[in-house]
Design a protein around this motif. Structure first.
Motif, PDB file in Angstrom:
ATOM      1  N   PRO A   4      37.725  55.774  50.675  1.00  0.00           N
ATOM      2  CA  PRO A   4      38.330  54.605  50.033  1.00  0.00           C
ATOM      3  C   PRO A   4      39.386  53.997  50.952  1.00  0.00           C
ATOM      4  N   LYS A   5      39.348  52.697  51.092  1.00  0.00           N
ATOM      5  CA  LYS A   5      40.247  52.044  52.022  1.00  0.00           C
ATOM      6  C   LYS A   5      41.422  51.418  51.285  1.00  0.00           C
ATOM      7  N   ARG A   6      41.248  51.258  49.998  1.00  0.00           N
ATOM      8  CA  ARG A   6      42.262  50.590  49.214  1.00  0.00           C
ATOM      9  C   ARG A   6      42.331  51.240  47.847  1.00  0.00           C
ATOM     10  N   LYS A   7      43.526  51.178  47.238  1.00  0.00           N
ATOM     11  CA  LYS A   7      43.703  51.814  45.941  1.00  0.00           C
ATOM     12  C   LYS A   7      44.318  50.831  44.956  1.00  0.00           C
ATOM     13  N   LEU A   8      43.787  50.800  43.747  1.00  0.00           N
ATOM     14  CA  LEU A   8      44.398  50.045  42.649  1.00  0.00           C
ATOM     15  C   LEU A   8      44.908  51.066  41.647  1.00  0.00           C
ATOM     16  N   THR A   9      46.025  50.766  41.025  1.00  0.00           N
ATOM     17  CA  THR A   9      46.525  51.643  39.976  1.00  0.00           C
ATOM     18  C   THR A   9      46.501  50.888  38.660  1.00  0.00           C
ATOM     19  N   LEU A  10      45.887  51.498  37.680  1.00  0.00           N
ATOM     20  CA  LEU A  10      45.774  50.865  36.371  1.00  0.00           C
ATOM     21  C   LEU A  10      46.990  51.211  35.520  1.00  0.00           C
ATOM     22  N   PRO A  11      47.300  50.333  34.551  1.00  0.00           N
ATOM     23  CA  PRO A  11      48.400  50.649  33.623  1.00  0.00           C
ATOM     24  C   PRO A  11      48.116  51.960  32.900  1.00  0.00           C
ATOM     25  N   GLU A  12      49.171  52.648  32.485  1.00  0.00           N
ATOM     26  CA  GLU A  12      49.023  53.954  31.820  1.00  0.00           C
ATOM     27  C   GLU A  12      48.201  53.853  30.542  1.00  0.00           C
ATOM     28  N   GLU A 133      41.917  29.697  51.595  1.00  0.00           N
ATOM     29  CA  GLU A 133      41.759  28.669  52.633  1.00  0.00           C
ATOM     30  C   GLU A 133      41.344  29.246  53.989  1.00  0.00           C
ATOM     31  N   ASP A 134      41.404  30.561  54.121  1.00  0.00           N
ATOM     32  CA  ASP A 134      40.977  31.169  55.381  1.00  0.00           C
ATOM     33  C   ASP A 134      39.523  31.632  55.350  1.00  0.00           C
ATOM     34  N   LEU A 135      38.819  31.313  54.265  1.00  0.00           N
ATOM     35  CA  LEU A 135      37.420  31.730  54.144  1.00  0.00           C
ATOM     36  C   LEU A 135      36.499  30.527  54.207  1.00  0.00           C
ATOM     37  N   LYS A 136      35.288  30.764  54.655  1.00  0.00           N
ATOM     38  CA  LYS A 136      34.275  29.725  54.567  1.00  0.00           C
ATOM     39  C   LYS A 136      32.911  30.364  54.290  1.00  0.00           C
ATOM     40  N   ILE A 137      32.042  29.570  53.685  1.00  0.00           N
ATOM     41  CA  ILE A 137      30.705  30.059  53.380  1.00  0.00           C
ATOM     42  C   ILE A 137      30.015  30.460  54.683  1.00  0.00           C
ATOM     43  N   GLY A 138      29.392  31.621  54.662  1.00  0.00           N
ATOM     44  CA  GLY A 138      28.723  32.101  55.869  1.00  0.00           C
ATOM     45  C   GLY A 138      29.544  33.137  56.622  1.00  0.00           C
ATOM     46  N   ASP A 139      30.836  33.284  56.255  1.00  0.00           N
ATOM     47  CA  ASP A 139      31.656  34.306  56.918  1.00  0.00           C
ATOM     48  C   ASP A 139      31.037  35.691  56.721  1.00  0.00           C
ATOM     49  N   LYS A 140      31.175  36.511  57.748  1.00  0.00           N
ATOM     50  CA  LYS A 140      30.703  37.893  57.635  1.00  0.00           C
ATOM     51  C   LYS A 140      31.696  38.696  56.790  1.00  0.00           C
ATOM     52  N   VAL A 141      31.153  39.448  55.829  1.00  0.00           N
ATOM     53  CA  VAL A 141      31.988  40.343  55.033  1.00  0.00           C
ATOM     54  C   VAL A 141      31.367  41.728  55.047  1.00  0.00           C
ATOM     55  N   ARG A 142      32.175  42.693  54.676  1.00  0.00           N
ATOM     56  CA  ARG A 142      31.711  44.085  54.661  1.00  0.00           C
ATOM     57  C   ARG A 142      32.204  44.705  53.356  1.00  0.00           C
ATOM     58  N   TRP A 143      31.391  45.555  52.752  1.00  0.00           N
ATOM     59  CA  TRP A 143      31.873  46.242  51.551  1.00  0.00           C
ATOM     60  C   TRP A 143      32.701  47.453  51.947  1.00  0.00           C
ATOM     61  N   GLU A 144      33.719  47.704  51.134  1.00  0.00           N
ATOM     62  CA  GLU A 144      34.573  48.872  51.310  1.00  0.00           C
ATOM     63  C   GLU A 144      34.723  49.534  49.942  1.00  0.00           C
ATOM     64  N   ILE A 145      35.142  50.772  49.976  1.00  0.00           N
ATOM     65  CA  ILE A 145      35.301  51.527  48.726  1.00  0.00           C
ATOM     66  C   ILE A 145      36.719  51.367  48.187  1.00  0.00           C
ATOM     67  N   LEU A 146      36.791  51.117  46.897  1.00  0.00           N
ATOM     68  CA  LEU A 146      38.064  50.953  46.211  1.00  0.00           C
ATOM     69  C   LEU A 146      38.280  52.165  45.313  1.00  0.00           C
ATOM     70  N   GLU A 147      39.438  52.777  45.464  1.00  0.00           N
ATOM     71  CA  GLU A 147      39.774  53.890  44.581  1.00  0.00           C
ATOM     72  C   GLU A 147      40.651  53.338  43.470  1.00  0.00           C
ATOM     73  N   ILE A 148      40.318  53.647  42.243  1.00  0.00           N
ATOM     74  CA  ILE A 148      41.084  53.138  41.111  1.00  0.00           C
ATOM     75  C   ILE A 148      41.742  54.312  40.409  1.00  0.00           C
ATOM     76  N   GLU A 149      43.050  54.256  40.398  1.00  0.00           N
ATOM     77  CA  GLU A 149      43.809  55.393  39.888  1.00  0.00           C
ATOM     78  C   GLU A 149      44.317  55.106  38.487  1.00  0.00           C
ATOM     79  N   GLY A 150      44.264  56.115  37.629  1.00  0.00           N
ATOM     80  CA  GLY A 150      44.844  56.012  36.302  1.00  0.00           C
ATOM     81  C   GLY A 150      43.862  55.450  35.291  1.00  0.00           C
TER      82      GLY A 150
END
Ligand SMILES: [Zn+2]
Length: 165
Positions: A4-12, A133-150
């Motif tokens: 996981p490259k990024r983490k979100l924390t949910l409300p209790e 504003e820094d995105l445009k259609i056709g830009d290369k994107v990559r999926w990453e794993i999100l860890e969701i805590e709580g």
């Protein structure tokens, strides 16, 4: 396999009607209530996957238990190619779902992975740390794993997109 490259924390505490909470299906140690439990287990193991029909070859997203093309139930799990292309996007500033309202503004995108539609999938996902504003259609994107805590000790896994620089 990705960490996981990024983490979100949910409300209790989140009050959701039971039918809206997919907790059981997203908990890697939970029961296989829907037949697509492997999707969540694979996410927990660092892979974004979906189902492919062994009979007609159709790739589908979200994963299914029956092929929508030929009605076969002989499906296999396949890894979604890591890099895709931005097809559409918008920025969410207000009215985000309660579990992510603390993360606004963020971009919601639709990206295509693989050779869509013959042998690819179209997927929606969140994008963080990037401005609309820094995105445009056709830009290369990559999926990453999100860890969701709580809430509590529970962990869930999901995916998000990152712009490939
Ligand atoms: Zn099929």
């Amino acid at each position: 396999m990705k960490k996981p490259k990024r983490k979100l924390t949910l409300p209790e505490k989140i009050d959701l009607p039971p039918l809206l909470d997919l907790w059981e299906q997203q908990d890697p140690s939970g029961p296989d209530a829907t037949g697509i439990y492997d999707f969540y287990r694979n996410l927990a193991e660092g892979e974004l996957t979906t189902t492919k029909c062994k009979s007609c070859g159709k790739l589908m997203f979200p994963p299914q238990i029956i092929c929508p093309n030929c009605y076969s139930d002989e499906l296999e799990w396949v890894r979604i190619p890591e890099e895709g292309e931005l097809y559409a996007f918008t920025e969410l500033r207000l009215g985000a779902p309660i579990i992510v309202e603390n993360y606004t503004p963020f971009v919601i995108a639709i990206a295509r992975f693989g050779n869509y539609p013959e042998n690819g999938v179209q997927i929606s996902g969140m994008m963080f740390d990037v401005k609309y504003e820094d995105l445009k259609i056709g830009d290369k994107v990559r999926w990453e794993i999100l860890e969701i805590e709580g809430p509590g000790e529970k962990k869930r896994y999901w995916y998000y997109f990152e712009k490939v620089e």
